[in-house]
Design a protein around this motif. Structure first.
Motif, PDB file in Angstrom:
ATOM      1  N   SER A  53       3.379  16.551   6.331  1.00 30.20           N
ATOM      2  CA  SER A  53       3.448  17.819   6.991  1.00 30.20           C
ATOM      3  C   SER A  53       2.046  18.609   6.546  1.00 30.20           C
ATOM      4  CB  SER A  53       4.468  18.736   7.008  1.00 30.20           C
ATOM      5  OG  SER A  53       4.818  19.170   5.862  1.00 30.20           O
ATOM      6  N   VAL A  54       1.766  18.310   4.982  1.00 35.58           N
ATOM      7  CA  VAL A  54       0.798  18.862   4.534  1.00 35.58           C
ATOM      8  C   VAL A  54      -0.102  18.014   3.594  1.00 35.58           C
ATOM      9  CG1 VAL A  54       1.639  21.302   4.525  1.00 35.58           C
ATOM     10  CG2 VAL A  54       2.159  19.773   2.632  1.00 35.58           C
ATOM     11  N   ALA A  55      -1.264  18.304   3.206  1.00 34.27           N
ATOM     12  CA  ALA A  55      -1.931  17.323   2.102  1.00 34.27           C
ATOM     13  C   ALA A  55      -1.030  17.180   0.809  1.00 34.27           C
ATOM     14  CB  ALA A  55      -3.322  18.041   1.635  1.00 34.27           C
ATOM     15  N   VAL A  56      -0.921  16.011   0.547  1.00 32.31           N
ATOM     16  CA  VAL A  56      -0.238  15.691  -0.888  1.00 32.31           C
ATOM     17  C   VAL A  56      -0.479  14.723  -1.748  1.00 32.31           C
ATOM     18  CG1 VAL A  56       2.278  16.234   0.563  1.00 32.31           C
ATOM     19  CG2 VAL A  56       1.364  13.985   0.438  1.00 32.31           C
ATOM     20  N   THR A  57       0.029  14.791  -2.825  1.00 28.90           N
ATOM     21  CA  THR A  57      -0.101  13.545  -3.650  1.00 28.90           C
ATOM     22  C   THR A  57       0.997  12.727  -3.861  1.00 28.90           C
ATOM     23  OG1 THR A  57      -1.961  14.894  -4.933  1.00 28.90           O
ATOM     24  CG2 THR A  57      -0.932  13.182  -6.314  1.00 28.90           C
ATOM     25  N   LEU A  58       1.099  11.682  -3.754  1.00 28.35           N
ATOM     26  CA  LEU A  58       2.276  10.788  -3.736  1.00 28.35           C
ATOM     27  C   LEU A  58       2.190  10.029  -5.249  1.00 28.35           C
ATOM     28  CD1 LEU A  58       2.088   9.194  -0.549  1.00 28.35           C
ATOM     29  CD2 LEU A  58       3.401  11.036  -1.227  1.00 28.35           C
ATOM     30  N   ASN A  59       3.570  10.003  -5.910  1.00 28.91           N
ATOM     31  CA  ASN A  59       3.980   9.398  -7.055  1.00 28.91           C
ATOM     32  C   ASN A  59       5.151   8.733  -6.892  1.00 28.91           C
ATOM     33  OD1 ASN A  59       1.455  10.346  -9.032  1.00 28.91           O
ATOM     34  ND2 ASN A  59       2.291  12.374  -8.407  1.00 28.91           N
ATOM     35  N   SER A  60       5.153   7.516  -7.602  1.00 32.77           N
ATOM     36  CA  SER A  60       6.340   6.693  -7.789  1.00 32.77           C
ATOM     37  C   SER A  60       7.260   7.514  -8.848  1.00 32.77           C
ATOM     38  CB  SER A  60       6.080   5.227  -8.155  1.00 32.77           C
ATOM     39  OG  SER A  60       7.366   4.500  -8.416  1.00 32.77           O
ATOM     40  N   VAL A  61       8.458   7.623  -8.682  1.00 34.19           N
ATOM     41  CA  VAL A  61       9.366   8.300  -9.769  1.00 34.19           C
ATOM     42  C   VAL A  61      10.253   7.171 -10.186  1.00 34.19           C
ATOM     43  CG1 VAL A  61      11.086  10.203 -10.314  1.00 34.19           C
ATOM     44  CG2 VAL A  61       8.788  10.538  -8.775  1.00 34.19           C
ATOM     45  N   GLY A  62      10.653   7.004 -11.675  1.00 34.60           N
ATOM     46  CA  GLY A  62      11.659   5.908 -11.891  1.00 34.60           C
ATOM     47  C   GLY A  62      10.983   4.628 -11.496  1.00 34.60           C
ATOM     48  N   THR A  63      12.254   3.902 -11.521  1.00 32.77           N
ATOM     49  CA  THR A  63      11.805   2.587 -11.350  1.00 32.77           C
ATOM     50  C   THR A  63      11.384   2.262  -9.644  1.00 32.77           C
ATOM     51  OG1 THR A  63      13.771   1.775 -12.629  1.00 32.77           O
ATOM     52  CG2 THR A  63      13.025  -0.002 -11.185  1.00 32.77           C
ATOM     53  N   PHE A  64      10.112   1.353  -9.927  1.00 36.82           N
ATOM     54  CA  PHE A  64       9.586   0.779  -8.410  1.00 36.82           C
ATOM     55  C   PHE A  64       9.815  -0.633  -8.837  1.00 36.82           C
ATOM     56  CE2 PHE A  64       6.528  -0.912  -5.624  1.00 36.82           C
ATOM     57  CZ  PHE A  64       6.394   0.190  -4.741  1.00 36.82           C
ATOM     58  N   ALA A  65      10.591  -1.438  -7.692  1.00 37.41           N
ATOM     59  CA  ALA A  65      11.068  -2.547  -7.839  1.00 37.41           C
ATOM     60  C   ALA A  65      11.112  -3.442  -6.419  1.00 37.41           C
ATOM     61  CB  ALA A  65      12.163  -3.054  -8.518  1.00 37.41           C
ATOM     62  N   THR A  66      10.104  -3.957  -6.004  1.00 31.87           N
ATOM     63  CA  THR A  66      10.305  -4.845  -4.817  1.00 31.87           C
ATOM     64  C   THR A  66       9.965  -6.264  -4.932  1.00 31.87           C
ATOM     65  OG1 THR A  66       7.939  -4.326  -3.974  1.00 31.87           O
ATOM     66  CG2 THR A  66       9.562  -2.483  -3.625  1.00 31.87           C
ATOM     67  N   GLU A  67      10.207  -7.000  -3.919  1.00 34.60           N
ATOM     68  CA  GLU A  67       9.907  -8.417  -3.983  1.00 34.60           C
ATOM     69  C   GLU A  67       8.483  -8.633  -3.399  1.00 34.60           C
ATOM     70  OE1 GLU A  67      11.259 -12.674  -1.896  1.00 34.60           O
ATOM     71  OE2 GLU A  67      11.449 -10.808  -0.857  1.00 34.60           O
ATOM     72  N   SER A  68       7.555  -8.782  -4.575  1.00 31.78           N
ATOM     73  CA  SER A  68       6.211  -8.825  -4.662  1.00 31.78           C
ATOM     74  C   SER A  68       5.655  -9.785  -3.341  1.00 31.78           C
ATOM     75  CB  SER A  68       5.578  -9.223  -5.951  1.00 31.78           C
ATOM     76  OG  SER A  68       3.993  -9.089  -5.796  1.00 31.78           O
ATOM     77  N   GLY A  69       4.822  -9.422  -2.654  1.00 33.20           N
ATOM     78  CA  GLY A  69       4.377 -10.071  -1.550  1.00 33.20           C
ATOM     79  C   GLY A  69       5.032 -10.150  -0.215  1.00 33.20           C
ATOM     80  N   TYR A  70       6.427  -9.682  -0.205  1.00 29.76           N
ATOM     81  CA  TYR A  70       7.039  -9.542   0.976  1.00 29.76           C
ATOM     82  C   TYR A  70       7.755  -8.278   1.263  1.00 29.76           C
ATOM     83  CZ  TYR A  70       6.953 -14.570   0.179  1.00 29.76           C
ATOM     84  OH  TYR A  70       6.270 -15.760  -0.170  1.00 29.76           O
ATOM     85  N   ASP A  71       7.990  -7.600   0.303  1.00 30.64           N
ATOM     86  CA  ASP A  71       8.335  -6.021   0.382  1.00 30.64           C
ATOM     87  C   ASP A  71       7.644  -4.891  -0.125  1.00 30.64           C
ATOM     88  OD1 ASP A  71      10.603  -7.484   1.380  1.00 30.64           O
ATOM     89  OD2 ASP A  71      11.969  -7.373  -0.369  1.00 30.64           O
ATOM     90  N   TYR A  72       7.169  -4.062   0.711  1.00 28.97           N
ATOM     91  CA  TYR A  72       6.062  -3.105  -0.107  1.00 28.97           C
ATOM     92  C   TYR A  72       5.935  -1.908   0.857  1.00 28.97           C
ATOM     93  CZ  TYR A  72       3.985  -5.759   4.190  1.00 28.97           C
ATOM     94  OH  TYR A  72       3.834  -6.277   5.464  1.00 28.97           O
ATOM     95  N   LEU A  73       5.339  -0.961   0.010  1.00 35.69           N
ATOM     96  CA  LEU A  73       5.036   0.337   0.699  1.00 35.69           C
ATOM     97  C   LEU A  73       3.444   0.093   1.064  1.00 35.69           C
ATOM     98  CD1 LEU A  73       6.592   2.953  -1.585  1.00 35.69           C
ATOM     99  CD2 LEU A  73       6.815   2.800   0.856  1.00 35.69           C
TER     100      LEU A  73
END
Length: 135
Positions: A53-73
């Motif tokens: 809704s406004v200009a933001v800066t995004l940061n991952s907090v804590g664990t970031f764990a996805t199936e590489s190559g298949y599950d992603y932001l």
């Protein structure tokens, strides 16, 4: 149903909003105003769109764990996957980003928090004080 209603209400406050989620509740805004796939591992075949809704800066907090190559932001055209979450990614107001998972391996997932950007500008100036009038 109450959980879903609470999730929808939470998604309407703060700088992030879950614009679409399939299945419903695949992405939620937590009590800290951060977007997450929810507790535990994320599900298969999830699709979400999150808007700012406004200009933001995004940061991952804590664990970031996805199936590489298949599950992603996908944020600003960049895919974040595996153990590499976003850090210091700036987005203008009205932008969106997406979460996508495939039909197999699920992992812990992510929590992404947004900090509202502060407009650049000159610092406030001290008031100019004039001397008191003569008596």
């Amino acid at each position: 149903m109450l959980h879903l209603v609470a999730s929808l209400l939470l998604s309407q406050s703060g700088p992030l909003t879950v614009a679409s989620s399939s299945p419903s509740g695949a992405c939620i805004i937590n009590s800290n105003g951060c977007v997450t796939d929810g507790p535990g591992s994320y599900g298969n075949n999830e699709r979400c769109t999150i808007t700012t809704s406004v200009a933001v800066t995004l940061n991952s907090v804590g664990t970031f764990a996805t199936e590489s190559g298949y599950d992603y932001l996908t944020i600003g055209g960049t895919r974040y996957q595996g153990a590499s979450g976003p850090s210091g990614v700036a987005l203008p107001a009205g932008s969106s980003f997406t979460w996508t998972s495939d039909s197999s391996v699920a992992n812990v997932g992510y929590v992404i928090c947004a900090t509202a950007a502060v407009a650049a500008g000159a610092p406030p100036q001290a008031p100019i004080l004039s001397p008191p009038p003569p008596y």
